[in-house]
Design a protein around this motif. Structure first.
Motif, mmCIF file in Angstrom:
data_model
loop_
_atom_site.group_PDB
_atom_site.id
_atom_site.type_symbol
_atom_site.label_atom_id
_atom_site.label_comp_id
_atom_site.label_asym_id
_atom_site.label_seq_id
_atom_site.Cartn_x
_atom_site.Cartn_y
_atom_site.Cartn_z
ATOM 1 N N TYR A 116 0.944 -1.285 0.199
ATOM 2 C CA TYR A 116 0.061 0.011 0.169
ATOM 3 C C TYR A 116 0.920 1.159 -0.143
ATOM 4 N N SER A 120 0.869 -6.634 -5.258
ATOM 5 C CA SER A 120 -0.339 -6.004 -5.673
ATOM 6 C C SER A 120 -0.210 -4.616 -5.098
ATOM 7 N N GLN A 153 5.065 -1.518 -9.708
ATOM 8 C CA GLN A 153 4.202 -2.740 -9.976
ATOM 9 C C GLN A 153 5.106 -3.605 -10.869
ATOM 10 N N GLN A 182 -0.640 -0.874 -4.617
ATOM 11 C CA GLN A 182 -2.099 -0.017 -4.693
ATOM 12 C C GLN A 182 -1.760 1.108 -3.700
#
Length: 393
Positions: free
Chosen positions: A321, A344, A337, A346
């Protein structure tokens, strides 16, 4: 009982506290303000973000800070003047925001002010025998408290240094209380002037938590964009996307000894300076375009982050995150990424806190712990409360 002590007792025993977090980072882009309602403490902390605003710094304000920022030798007079000047300006913005939000100062229990870091000198950087880790944030809390009429906590990093830490990064405390999960391992990456992350294990074992700086995020990119393009930053990463990474230049930059040090560690613009970068480039005698320089510096940020994460944080079921200004840089986000597809990547906004508000929110949490908590013991540091109190009268 002394009225100030009575005020402190009243706030600490309230079922819910309204705390305004203030954050000004090494990117010098502006002041982040996050007004939070917080109940409980420790792992029972419950936080609701009521308002968030970023007030951009003027060119004059930035240049005044840069006159003493991350420099070994500065004017003592200017340092002293800015300590009060920054605090007074921050207090004005607090009052302005509260008015915009329809609130009176009396409706806010406390301000949590990070201040402005102007020099960060852990032992591994200054290497002066007999001297401890050191860090300096200015923007005096007494000035903020007096001008706003609100109890203010500030200077959070000094207790961390006193207890044996480096004073940075402090995100681990708020990250642990707000974002721990029993469903997944989490890496919370912040892309400010410098890059740092917190690893939160799914099993909740505090001994496995790691919080560390990993190198530059935006600081060198911003410096190059100012020098070559006369802009404050690479908006959306468009300059980096238009250039190409020069591998010879990148390899030379990655030889910086910081990248080979064990985690956790801390750093700042003092270590990853314009002088260091331009000196490295001059020694290579390369013909390289400004766009390629920005692209290479952007890739340096990515490589520093990826290298640190790969040092030992690849458990299954892990998500990454991201918060901070770098979340708006398409080059950084795309390359992260690409390099870490299994994580993942994000935005932190998916966890309910806007990516741009995170650090201001975290300092509100630290203030809540100082007012109502029992101290936090993470890693090898003792249980400590962070922040110094400034009463409004």
């Amino acid at each position: 009982m002394n009225s100030s002590v009575q005020l402190l007792q009243n706030i600490s025993t309230k079922p819910e506290r309204r705390i305004l977090g203030l954050m000004s980072g090494t990117s010098l882009d502006g002041l982040d303000l996050a007004l939070c309602r917080i109940s409980g403490s420790g792992l029972q902390t419950n936080l609701v973000l009521e308002f968030h605003q970023t007030i951009p710094y003027s060119a004059y304000f930035k240049e005044e800070i840069r006159s003493i920022f991350a420099k070994e030798v500065v004017s003592l007079e200017k340092l002293s003047l800015l300590n009060a000047f920054i605090a007074t300006q921050h207090a004005d913005w607090v009052l302005q925001c509260l008015a915009d939000w329809g609130l009176k100062p009396a409706e806010v229990d406390a301000i949590a002010s990070h201040g402005q870091t102007v020099y960060h000198a852990p032992i591994h950087f200054h290497q002066k025998q007999g001297y401890p880790n050191a860090t300096l944030q200015i923007g005096d809390g007494d000035h903020i408290a007096f001008k706003t009429g609100i109890l203010t906590l500030s200077d959070f990093r000094q207790k961390h240094v006193a207890a044996g830490g480096e004073g940075a990064p402090l995100a681990v405390y708020g990250d642990y209380l707000l974002f721990s999960s029993t469903e997944e391992n989490r890496i919370l990456l912040n892309l400010g002037g410098m890059a740092n992350f917190t690893f939160l294990p799914q099993d909740g074992d505090a001994s496995k938590i790691v919080c560390t700086d990993v190198g530059p995020a935006n600081t060198l990119i911003d410096a190059a964009v100012r020098a070559y393009f006369h802009q404050d930053f690479d908006r959306g990463g468009q300059i980096a996307l238009a250039g190409k990474v020069n591998q010879e230049f990148l390899n030379a930059l990655l030889k910086h000894p910081f990248f080979g040090e064990d985690l956790p560690k801390s750093t700042g613009p003092e270590m990853f300076s314009w002088e260091w970068m331009s000196g490295t480039l001059s020694n290579l005698n390369l013909a390289i375009s400004p766009e390629d320089i920005v692209s290479t510096l952007s890739q340096l940020s990515v490589e520093g982050i990826v290298g640190a994460i790969k040092q030992g944080f690849h458990p299954a079921n892990t998500k990454l995150y991201v918060s901070g200004g770098g979340t708006h840089n398409a080059y950084l986000m795309q390359q992260l990424q690409k390099a870490l597809p299994q994580l993942s990547c994000q935005s932190l906004s998916g966890l309910g806190i806007p990516a741009d508000a995170k650090e201001a929110v975290l300092f509100a949490v630290l203030a809540n712990e100082a007012l109502a908590g029992e101290g936090l013991a993470l890693g090898n540091l003792p249980s400590i409360r962070l922040g110094k109190l400034s009463f409004p009268n």
